[in-house]
Every structure is written in structure tokens, then in C-alpha cells.
Design an enzyme around this catalytic site. Structure first.
Site, PDB file in Angstrom:
ATOM      1  N   ARG A  47      12.380   3.927   0.483  1.00  0.00           N
ATOM      2  CA  ARG A  47      11.048   3.960  -0.146  1.00  0.00           C
ATOM      3  C   ARG A  47      11.169   4.222  -1.641  1.00  0.00           C
ATOM      4  NH1 ARG A  47       7.626   8.079   1.253  1.00  0.00           N
ATOM      5  NH2 ARG A  47       5.804   6.774   0.887  1.00  0.00           N
ATOM      6  N   HIS A  73       5.580  -8.145  -4.144  1.00  0.00           N
ATOM      7  CA  HIS A  73       4.233  -8.581  -3.765  1.00  0.00           C
ATOM      8  C   HIS A  73       4.005 -10.060  -4.086  1.00  0.00           C
ATOM      9  CE1 HIS A  73       2.504  -4.569  -2.948  1.00  0.00           C
ATOM     10  NE2 HIS A  73       3.429  -4.167  -3.802  1.00  0.00           N
ATOM     11  N   ILE A  92       6.129  -3.175  -7.391  1.00  0.00           N
ATOM     12  CA  ILE A  92       5.297  -2.005  -7.688  1.00  0.00           C
ATOM     13  C   ILE A  92       5.759  -0.860  -6.783  1.00  0.00           C
ATOM     14  CG2 ILE A  92       2.955  -1.057  -7.734  1.00  0.00           C
ATOM     15  CD1 ILE A  92       1.956  -3.986  -8.005  1.00  0.00           C
ATOM     16  N   ARG A  93       6.355   0.167  -7.380  1.00  0.00           N
ATOM     17  CA  ARG A  93       6.923   1.273  -6.581  1.00  0.00           C
ATOM     18  C   ARG A  93       7.721   0.711  -5.416  1.00  0.00           C
ATOM     19  NH1 ARG A  93       2.257   5.195  -4.902  1.00  0.00           N
ATOM     20  NH2 ARG A  93       3.845   5.555  -3.349  1.00  0.00           N
ATOM     21  N   GLY A 111       0.873  -1.168   0.000  1.00  0.00           N
ATOM     22  CA  GLY A 111       0.000   0.000   0.000  1.00  0.00           C
ATOM     23  C   GLY A 111       0.904   1.210   0.000  1.00  0.00           C
ATOM     24  N   GLU A 112       0.551   2.239   0.699  1.00  0.00           N
ATOM     25  CA  GLU A 112       1.391   3.431   0.795  1.00  0.00           C
ATOM     26  C   GLU A 112       1.796   3.565   2.253  1.00  0.00           C
ATOM     27  OE1 GLU A 112       3.480   6.656   0.757  1.00  0.00           O
ATOM     28  OE2 GLU A 112       1.639   6.811   1.933  1.00  0.00           O
ATOM     29  N   SER A 113       3.095   3.439   2.529  1.00  0.00           N
ATOM     30  CA  SER A 113       3.568   3.300   3.908  1.00  0.00           C
ATOM     31  C   SER A 113       3.236   4.504   4.788  1.00  0.00           C
ATOM     32  CB  SER A 113       5.069   3.013   3.933  1.00  0.00           C
ATOM     33  OG  SER A 113       5.799   4.047   3.303  1.00  0.00           O
ATOM     34  N   CYS A 130       6.270  -5.028   0.681  1.00  0.00           N
ATOM     35  CA  CYS A 130       6.354  -3.692   0.095  1.00  0.00           C
ATOM     36  C   CYS A 130       6.216  -2.608   1.178  1.00  0.00           C
ATOM     37  CB  CYS A 130       5.355  -3.535  -1.040  1.00  0.00           C
ATOM     38  SG  CYS A 130       5.739  -2.130  -2.120  1.00  0.00           S
ATOM     39  N   GLU A 149       1.773 -11.903  -2.967  1.00  0.00           N
ATOM     40  CA  GLU A 149       0.325 -12.142  -3.008  1.00  0.00           C
ATOM     41  C   GLU A 149      -0.277 -11.860  -4.381  1.00  0.00           C
ATOM     42  OE1 GLU A 149       0.598  -7.749  -2.177  1.00  0.00           O
ATOM     43  OE2 GLU A 149       1.806  -9.523  -1.697  1.00  0.00           O
TER      44      GLU A 149
END
Length: 188
Positions: free
Chosen positions: A105, A170, A134-135, A47-49, A79, A172
Site C-alpha cells: 500500500r 488510474h 495517486i498514492r 479509493g482507500e482500500s 489502485c 480511468e
């Protein structure tokens, strides 16, 4: 049957739940500190940390998650989960401080630089792992207690220390449940 929680504040929650089921454990969504009771392990998804940390603070989850780890219970961060679990985040953001390394990050770039790559993973001798980045962050400056499990372009992308497992990618989002099986069978 082992019960594994997924921090359900944002990110690939449903994908982790499916991966936990495929690895033979019982998944449970975690949104409040009391949801940690009776769990054998916990997943912090991508997600976005920064957003995840703010939501964790709002729901008073920071200290309960730290206490969960200090009790010796296993945590798997993917991530953004890797970023949150790191002892430090490059740039000085607050973290949970549960694996003795520094997270960079978006280390591989922004969204448009997302990619897939085959990784040779220390704990899987049977075949490479097809990883989805992803990022993605990566890790630097691991202490001697941290076991590096995989690298990509000489950057640490999977590691383990005691009861903490992290991946920059990821698992998952693939059909390969080896990381989740390892977490549940060997760490929980």
C-alpha cells in the site's frame, strides 16, 4: 452488449462508468450483493482500500465478490482495487485473495508523491500508456501464474492472473481506454 459493474462505495466510480461506456459496454453501479447478478464483469475502483474493505463488509459484499470471481467472471481492480484483490497486503490487512501476489500500500509514497509516467505495457504494442499514480501501491512476490504487464522503477504496476486484472495506477483518469477495452474484449 456486455454489462460491467463498478463497485460504487467510494473512489472514481463515475470516471469508470464513462470509461466502460467509451469501451462499448453497459455500466452498472454495484452497492449490494444482488447488484452482481446479471453482470459479465466487475471493476473495483481506486479509493482507500481499508475503508473500501470495511464498507464491503458492512454491505456483505466480500464473499459475493469472491464467489463472482470463482465463477470465472472477470474483475478489474485499479489502485485500491489492486490492493483488495491481492492475495496478501504487506502489513497483514485482510484482502479478497484473488490474485496470487502481495500488495504494498502507498508503495510510491503519500498524496504529495503522486505522479504521471509513461509505461510500456506488455499487451499494448502500439504506444506507451500515460499512467496516473495517486498514492499508488505496487505488487511484490507474484506467483508464476501471474503475468506482469507493466513495471515502473522495477516495481510491478500492472498484472493479470486468469480472470483478474489489476493496475496500481488510474486508467480511468486518462482519455486512454485501452485497459478497459482489453478487460472487456479479452477477459469478460
Amino acid at each position: 452488449m456486455k454489462k460491467i459493474g463498478v463497485l460504487a462505495l467510494q473512489g472514481a466510480v463515475d470516471e469508470h462508468i464513462q470509461m466502460i461506456k467509451s469501451a462499448g459496454a453497459l455500466p452498472s453501479k454495484v452497492k449490494h450483493p444482488s447488484d452482481l447478478n446479471e453482470l459479465d464483469g466487475l471493476v473495483l475502483p481506486g479509493g482507500e482500500s481499508t475503508t473500501m474493505r470495511k464498507i464491503m463488509k458492512r454491505y456483505d459484499l466480500i464473499e459475493p465478490v469472491r464467489a463472482f470471481a470463482k465463477e470465472g467472471k472477470a474483475i478489474f481492480g485499479t489502485c485500491a482495487g489492486l490492493v483488495l484483490l491481492s492475495k496478501e497486503i504487506e502489513g497483514g490487512e485482510e484482502s479478497l485473495g484473488l490474485i496470487d501476489t502481495t500488495a504494498v500500500r502507498n508503495g510510491f509514497g503519500r498524496q504529495k508523491e503522486s505522479f504521471e509516467a509513461e509505461l510500456n505495457v506488455e499487451i499494448f504494442s502500439d504506444a506507451p500508456f500515460e499512467a496516473v499514480f495517486i498514492r499508488a501501491p505496487y505488487l511484490i512476490e507474484p506467483s508464476p501464474e501471474v503475468s506482469v504487464l507493466a513495471t515502473f522503477e522495477d516495481k510491478i504496476v500492472a498484472a493479470k492472473e486468469a480472470n483478474i486484472l489489476v493496475t496500481a495506477f488510474h486508467p480511468e483518469l486518462t482519455n486512454d481506454n485501452r485497459f478497459m477495452r482489453f478487460f472487456i474484449e479479452k477477459m469478460v
